[in-house]
Design a protein around this motif. Structure first.
Motif, PDB file in Angstrom:
ATOM      1  N   VAL A  30     -20.632  11.830  41.962  1.00 47.27           N
ATOM      2  CA  VAL A  30     -20.804  12.169  43.378  1.00 47.27           C
ATOM      3  C   VAL A  30     -19.549  11.816  44.159  1.00 47.27           C
ATOM      4  CG1 VAL A  30     -22.114  11.629  45.467  1.00 47.27           C
ATOM      5  CG2 VAL A  30     -23.318  11.946  43.289  1.00 47.27           C
ATOM      6  N   SER A  31     -18.963  10.681  43.841  1.00 49.00           N
ATOM      7  CA  SER A  31     -17.749  10.254  44.559  1.00 49.00           C
ATOM      8  C   SER A  31     -16.613  11.257  44.373  1.00 49.00           C
ATOM      9  CB  SER A  31     -17.309   8.867  44.083  1.00 49.00           C
ATOM     10  OG  SER A  31     -17.102   8.876  42.684  1.00 49.00           O
ATOM     11  N   ASP A  32     -16.571  11.927  43.231  1.00 49.26           N
ATOM     12  CA  ASP A  32     -15.547  12.949  43.006  1.00 49.26           C
ATOM     13  C   ASP A  32     -15.799  14.171  43.906  1.00 49.26           C
ATOM     14  OD1 ASP A  32     -14.257  11.467  40.937  1.00 49.26           O
ATOM     15  OD2 ASP A  32     -15.838  12.113  39.557  1.00 49.26           O
ATOM     16  N   VAL A  33     -17.072  14.501  44.068  1.00 53.08           N
ATOM     17  CA  VAL A  33     -17.414  15.622  44.953  1.00 53.08           C
ATOM     18  C   VAL A  33     -16.999  15.288  46.387  1.00 53.08           C
ATOM     19  CG1 VAL A  33     -19.305  17.030  45.877  1.00 53.08           C
ATOM     20  CG2 VAL A  33     -19.353  16.294  43.475  1.00 53.08           C
ATOM     21  N   VAL A  34     -17.305  14.070  46.807  1.00 50.56           N
ATOM     22  CA  VAL A  34     -16.949  13.653  48.172  1.00 50.56           C
ATOM     23  C   VAL A  34     -15.425  13.688  48.343  1.00 50.56           C
ATOM     24  CG1 VAL A  34     -16.996  11.758  49.841  1.00 50.56           C
ATOM     25  CG2 VAL A  34     -19.030  12.263  48.448  1.00 50.56           C
ATOM     26  N   ALA A  35     -14.721  13.205  47.348  1.00 52.12           N
ATOM     27  CA  ALA A  35     -13.252  13.214  47.423  1.00 52.12           C
ATOM     28  C   ALA A  35     -12.725  14.644  47.547  1.00 52.12           C
ATOM     29  CB  ALA A  35     -12.667  12.531  46.185  1.00 52.12           C
ATOM     30  N   ALA A  36     -13.354  15.564  46.823  1.00 46.62           N
ATOM     31  CA  ALA A  36     -12.926  16.966  46.900  1.00 46.62           C
ATOM     32  C   ALA A  36     -13.186  17.546  48.289  1.00 46.62           C
ATOM     33  CB  ALA A  36     -13.661  17.785  45.835  1.00 46.62           C
ATOM     34  N   VAL A  37     -14.317  17.166  48.869  1.00 44.74           N
ATOM     35  CA  VAL A  37     -14.642  17.654  50.218  1.00 44.74           C
ATOM     36  C   VAL A  37     -13.649  17.083  51.235  1.00 44.74           C
ATOM     37  CG1 VAL A  37     -16.384  17.699  52.046  1.00 44.74           C
ATOM     38  CG2 VAL A  37     -17.089  17.929  49.653  1.00 44.74           C
ATOM     39  N   LEU A  38     -13.334  15.802  51.110  1.00 47.43           N
ATOM     40  CA  LEU A  38     -12.392  15.172  52.046  1.00 47.43           C
ATOM     41  C   LEU A  38     -10.991  15.767  51.886  1.00 47.43           C
ATOM     42  CD1 LEU A  38     -13.439  11.399  51.942  1.00 47.43           C
ATOM     43  CD2 LEU A  38     -14.134  13.166  53.551  1.00 47.43           C
ATOM     44  N   SER A  39     -10.660  16.127  50.662  1.00 45.93           N
ATOM     45  CA  SER A  39      -9.355  16.753  50.427  1.00 45.93           C
ATOM     46  C   SER A  39      -9.299  18.141  51.060  1.00 45.93           C
ATOM     47  CB  SER A  39      -9.112  16.834  48.917  1.00 45.93           C
ATOM     48  OG  SER A  39      -7.929  17.523  48.658  1.00 45.93           O
ATOM     49  N   LYS A  40     -10.419  18.845  50.984  1.00 45.56           N
ATOM     50  CA  LYS A  40     -10.482  20.193  51.547  1.00 45.56           C
ATOM     51  C   LYS A  40     -10.543  20.153  53.075  1.00 45.56           C
ATOM     52  CE  LYS A  40     -13.021  24.515  50.955  1.00 45.56           C
ATOM     53  NZ  LYS A  40     -14.164  25.165  50.280  1.00 45.56           N
ATOM     54  N   PRO A  42      -9.498  17.457  55.579  1.00 43.87           N
ATOM     55  CA  PRO A  42      -8.910  16.141  55.898  1.00 43.87           C
ATOM     56  C   PRO A  42      -9.390  15.569  57.225  1.00 43.87           C
ATOM     57  CG  PRO A  42      -7.212  17.708  55.204  1.00 43.87           C
ATOM     58  CD  PRO A  42      -8.469  18.488  55.356  1.00 43.87           C
ATOM     59  N   VAL A  43      -9.876  16.440  58.099  1.00 46.34           N
ATOM     60  CA  VAL A  43     -10.376  15.966  59.387  1.00 46.34           C
ATOM     61  C   VAL A  43     -11.547  14.991  59.210  1.00 46.34           C
ATOM     62  CG1 VAL A  43     -12.010  17.875  59.700  1.00 46.34           C
ATOM     63  CG2 VAL A  43     -11.018  16.759  61.695  1.00 46.34           C
ATOM     64  N   LEU A  44     -12.211  15.068  58.047  1.00 47.44           N
ATOM     65  CA  LEU A  44     -13.344  14.170  57.790  1.00 47.44           C
ATOM     66  C   LEU A  44     -12.906  12.785  57.310  1.00 47.44           C
ATOM     67  CD1 LEU A  44     -15.815  16.645  56.027  1.00 47.44           C
ATOM     68  CD2 LEU A  44     -15.900  15.829  58.388  1.00 47.44           C
ATOM     69  N   ASN A  45     -11.656  12.647  56.951  1.00 45.11           N
ATOM     70  CA  ASN A  45     -11.195  11.353  56.429  1.00 45.11           C
ATOM     71  C   ASN A  45     -11.413  10.219  57.414  1.00 45.11           C
ATOM     72  OD1 ASN A  45     -10.078  11.347  53.698  1.00 45.11           O
ATOM     73  ND2 ASN A  45      -8.809  13.021  54.468  1.00 45.11           N
ATOM     74  N   ARG A  46     -11.237  10.529  58.696  1.00 51.62           N
ATOM     75  CA  ARG A  46     -11.408   9.490  59.719  1.00 51.62           C
ATOM     76  C   ARG A  46     -12.852   9.019  59.803  1.00 51.62           C
ATOM     77  NH1 ARG A  46      -9.551  12.348  64.825  1.00 51.62           N
ATOM     78  NH2 ARG A  46      -9.770  14.149  63.484  1.00 51.62           N
ATOM     79  N   GLN A  47     -13.783   9.805  59.271  1.00 50.03           N
ATOM     80  CA  GLN A  47     -15.208   9.473  59.356  1.00 50.03           C
ATOM     81  C   GLN A  47     -15.694   8.745  58.105  1.00 50.03           C
ATOM     82  OE1 GLN A  47     -16.682  10.627  62.252  1.00 50.03           O
ATOM     83  NE2 GLN A  47     -14.716  11.556  62.796  1.00 50.03           N
ATOM     84  N   SER A  48     -14.831   8.595  57.123  1.00 53.14           N
ATOM     85  CA  SER A  48     -15.315   8.187  55.803  1.00 53.14           C
ATOM     86  C   SER A  48     -15.865   6.769  55.766  1.00 53.14           C
ATOM     87  CB  SER A  48     -14.222   8.359  54.753  1.00 53.14           C
ATOM     88  OG  SER A  48     -13.102   7.597  55.087  1.00 53.14           O
ATOM     89  N   ALA A  73     -24.923  15.872  50.010  1.00 48.37           N
ATOM     90  CA  ALA A  73     -24.834  15.993  51.469  1.00 48.37           C
ATOM     91  C   ALA A  73     -24.038  14.832  52.044  1.00 48.37           C
ATOM     92  CB  ALA A  73     -26.226  16.031  52.080  1.00 48.37           C
ATOM     93  N   LEU A  74     -23.213  15.153  53.028  1.00 50.89           N
ATOM     94  CA  LEU A  74     -22.449  14.136  53.751  1.00 50.89           C
ATOM     95  C   LEU A  74     -23.138  13.930  55.097  1.00 50.89           C
ATOM     96  CD1 LEU A  74     -20.521  14.789  51.484  1.00 50.89           C
ATOM     97  CD2 LEU A  74     -18.652  14.905  53.137  1.00 50.89           C
ATOM     98  N   LEU A  75     -23.564  12.697  55.340  1.00 51.76           N
ATOM     99  CA  LEU A  75     -24.453  12.414  56.462  1.00 51.76           C
ATOM    100  C   LEU A  75     -23.825  11.414  57.423  1.00 51.76           C
ATOM    101  CD1 LEU A  75     -27.535  11.676  54.174  1.00 51.76           C
ATOM    102  CD2 LEU A  75     -26.962  13.885  55.175  1.00 51.76           C
ATOM    103  N   PRO A  76     -23.690  11.767  58.677  1.00 55.24           N
ATOM    104  CA  PRO A  76     -23.307  10.752  59.663  1.00 55.24           C
ATOM    105  C   PRO A  76     -24.438   9.725  59.791  1.00 55.24           C
ATOM    106  CG  PRO A  76     -23.086  12.978  60.574  1.00 55.24           C
ATOM    107  CD  PRO A  76     -23.863  13.091  59.290  1.00 55.24           C
TER     108      PRO A  76
END
Lengths: 81, 135
Positions: A30-40, A42-48, A73-76
């Motif tokens: 799952v962490s690899d999927v999240v990393a791929a999403v953050l790479s795609k 980058p605006v989400l990096n600040r929310q990580s 799913a990425l959840l605030p």
């Protein structure tokens, strides 16, 4: 293999997408999927720091291996109630 | 009774669902849209939910409260979509043999729902928009 990714609320608005398919290699976690999403998106990096993650609607700490068709799913942080 | 709906909430019918069982007390929390938000005067509140996950998690929260407080039953009905100030966004209700258990349980359910259920709120004001935070 393809994993379905869902983004909600602030994350959806920042990334300008609510659902997409991410390609990861066999054995990915799952962490690899999240990393791929953050790479795609980058605006989400600040929310990580506050980001919560689920795998097939169960909370995840990122360690589980994903398989074809899984839903991540990425959840605030929740603010309902 | 755990549901999400875009239609206005019918508080009386939720209470009626819990009454008529073996309870002597029913405590009800109704959360409504505040007219004054953090970004200014609220024109709308948008409520978004990851519904399949919330419908997995909320029964655990309710079952936990039932076990801890000896509830007869409990209900959570959350509205989603676009709401106006003054409209009800959520109703949580708990029925128990006595009032004390019902009061404590309904507060517990609301606290846990706010902490765990994947639900988000955004205030739409003339001055701008603001996603809710945990304060």
């Amino acid at each position: 293999m393809n994993v379905k990714v869902k983004l909600f609320a602030r994350y959806r608005e920042l990334a300008k997408v609510g659902e997409e398919s991410i390609v990861v290699t066999e054995g990915a976690r799952v962490s690899d999927v999240v990393a791929a999403v953050l790479s795609k998106h980058p605006v989400l990096n600040r929310q990580s720091d506050e980001m919560l993650v689920s795998l097939n609607r169960k909370r995840s700490r990122g360690e589980e291996r994903v398989k074809e068709g899984d839903e991540v799913a990425l959840l605030p942080p929740a603010t309902g109630g | 009774m755990i549901t999400f709906q875009t239609e206005p909430l019918d508080v009386a019918s939720i209470i009626a669902h819990l009454k008529g069982r073996e309870a002597g007390a029913t405590a009800v929390f109704v959360g409504s849209v505040r007219p004054a938000g953090k970004a200014g005067k609220v024109e709308f509140l948008e409520v978004e939910c990851y519904e399949p996950m919330a419908l997995d998690e909320l029964p655990h929260i309710v079952d936990e409260a039932k076990g801890e407080h000896g509830l007869v039953d409990a209900a959570v009905v959350h509205r989603t979509g676009r709401l106006r100030p003054g409209e009800d966004a959520v109703v949580a209700a708990a029925s128990a043999a006595h009032r004390k258990e019902a009061f404590v349980a309904v507060e517990r359910i609301v606290d846990r729902m706010r902490e765990l259920a994947p639900i988000w709120k955004k205030e739409i004001c003339r001055e701008g928009e603001k996603w809710g935070d945990r304060s």
